[in-house]
Design an enzyme around this catalytic site. Structure first.
Site, PDB file in Angstrom:
ATOM      1  N   LYS A 109       0.877  -1.180   0.000  1.00 36.23           N
ATOM      2  CA  LYS A 109       0.000   0.000   0.000  1.00 36.23           C
ATOM      3  C   LYS A 109       0.904   1.217   0.000  1.00 36.23           C
ATOM      4  O   LYS A 109       1.759   1.353   0.887  1.00 36.23           O
ATOM      5  CB  LYS A 109      -0.830  -0.072   1.288  1.00 36.23           C
ATOM      6  CG  LYS A 109      -1.665   1.107   1.666  1.00 36.23           C
ATOM      7  CD  LYS A 109      -2.443   0.657   2.904  1.00 36.23           C
ATOM      8  CE  LYS A 109      -3.433   1.582   3.533  1.00 36.23           C
ATOM      9  NZ  LYS A 109      -3.344   2.969   3.428  1.00 36.23           N
TER      10      LYS A 109
HETATM   11  P1  FBP Z   1      -6.598   6.989   4.881  1.00 33.05           P
HETATM   12  O1  FBP Z   1      -7.268   6.379   3.683  1.00 33.05           O
HETATM   13  O2  FBP Z   1      -7.577   7.596   5.817  1.00 33.05           O
HETATM   14  O3  FBP Z   1      -5.496   7.921   4.469  1.00 33.05           O
HETATM   15  O4  FBP Z   1      -5.980   5.785   5.680  1.00 33.05           O
HETATM   16  C1  FBP Z   1      -4.909   5.049   5.177  1.00 33.05           C
HETATM   17  C2  FBP Z   1      -3.903   4.868   6.283  1.00 33.05           C
HETATM   18  O5  FBP Z   1      -2.793   4.119   5.860  1.00 33.05           O
HETATM   19  C3  FBP Z   1      -4.488   4.252   7.533  1.00 33.05           C
HETATM   20  O6  FBP Z   1      -4.463   2.862   7.508  1.00 33.05           O
HETATM   21  C4  FBP Z   1      -3.637   4.858   8.585  1.00 33.05           C
HETATM   22  O7  FBP Z   1      -4.298   5.007   9.798  1.00 33.05           O
HETATM   23  C5  FBP Z   1      -3.322   6.212   8.040  1.00 33.05           C
HETATM   24  O8  FBP Z   1      -3.423   6.142   6.651  1.00 33.05           O
HETATM   25  C6  FBP Z   1      -1.945   6.648   8.420  1.00 33.05           C
HETATM   26  O9  FBP Z   1      -1.732   7.874   7.792  1.00 33.05           O
HETATM   27  P2  FBP Z   1      -0.487   8.771   8.114  1.00 33.05           P
HETATM   28  O10 FBP Z   1       0.525   7.897   8.791  1.00 33.05           O
HETATM   29  O11 FBP Z   1      -0.032   9.278   6.792  1.00 33.05           O
HETATM   30  O12 FBP Z   1      -0.985   9.841   9.003  1.00 33.05           O
END
Ligand code: FBP
Length: 262
Positions: free
Chosen positions: A177
């Protein structure tokens, strides 16, 4: 990666992971736009939507809610995670083993790797244990590959995202991802670097519906197999509506403008 290891969290070769680890990663602030989403039950219900191929949660949420949904929802259990209260160099403590994930009924495990952080060495060693544990229990492996920290100048540049995707292949993830690198061309290069490891794009924060769906469509045209999205679904007033549109774009390759009219 092993052939078919991600089948349990994909449909027709496409993946739409609903991410709900935000209570740990960002805290209650992420539930403010749609307060009902502080209740994990709401997200488990959303995860029964046909568009969703797996729900990503942390151990505590799975323990409390998954027993009621194991027939209807595929579980992607995050094995590490960190709070926003932590202000040091990016790191993500392991809070669950692959063995316990299997006991809880997980179809796949999720693991964050912050390549470029001063903690990359320990994180890669922890990933090894998680990945091999997942193999022992026939669970898929999804890497949240988020380069950041002292070694990283721009965490969404095309070069960084290609490297992030490649880390997924090199370290044995079935699905990696990554953040959207800004263009379909750059996404295509990341997909090329990941080889047989499937690439899904991260959802990001809420934006214009059409622009969001356009990014998703472009990522899929570039070879990504789908997305892992949290806020861009659950922070909306009507999360089901965007899931309907995502289902059309991801699984039926409907044009984003048309998908919104469905
Ligand atoms: P979103 O689709 O809300 O961006 O979530 C994806 C994700 O990877 C979540 O699993 C995780 O909580 C978050 O983003 C972490 O985002 P970051 O570390 O960039 O704040």
């Amino acid at each position: 990666m092993l052939p078919h290891a991600d089948d349990a969290i994909s449909r027709d070769g496409k993946t739409l992971i609903l991410a709900y680890d935000h209570g740990l990663e960002h805290g209650p602030v992420d539930f403010e736009p749609n307060p009902s989403t502080a209740d994990p039950e709401r997200l488990f219900e959303l995860a029964t939507h046909d568009a969703v191929t797996a729900l990503a949660v942390q151990k505590g949420v799975a323990e409390a809610y998954y027993p009621d949904y194991e027939d209807d929802v595929n579980l992607l259990l995050k094995l590490n995670g960190t709070s926003n209260l932590w202000m040091g160099e990016p790191d993500s403590p392991v809070n669950c083993s692959a063995e316990y994930a299997a006991e809880l009924g997980a179809d796949a495990i999720g693991f964050t790797l912050y390549g470029g952080s001063n903690h990359e060495v320990e994180m890669a060693e922890e990933f090894r244990e998680a990945q091999e544990g997942a193999r022992d229990h026939d669970m898929g492996v999804v890497m949240w590959s988020y380069p950041r920290g002292q070694g990283v100048k721009n965490d969404t540049s095309p070069d960084t995202i290609s490297y992030a995707a490649r880390l997924g292949l090199e370290l044995g993830a079935d699905v990696v991802k990554v953040k959207y690198p800004g263009s379909a061309e750059a996404m295509g290069e990341a997909v090329r670097m990941a080889g047989p490891t499937k690439v899904v794009m991260s959802g990001g924060t809420m934006r214009d519906d059409k622009a969001f769906l356009r990014n998703v469509a472009d990522a899929i045209d570039a070879g990504a197999t789908g997305l892992a999205v949290g806020r861009n679904v659950f922070q909306r007033d009507d999360p089901e509506r965007i899931l309907d549109a995502l289902e059309a774009v991801v699984f039926q390759e409907v044009d984003p403008a048309e998908a919104l009219a469905i």
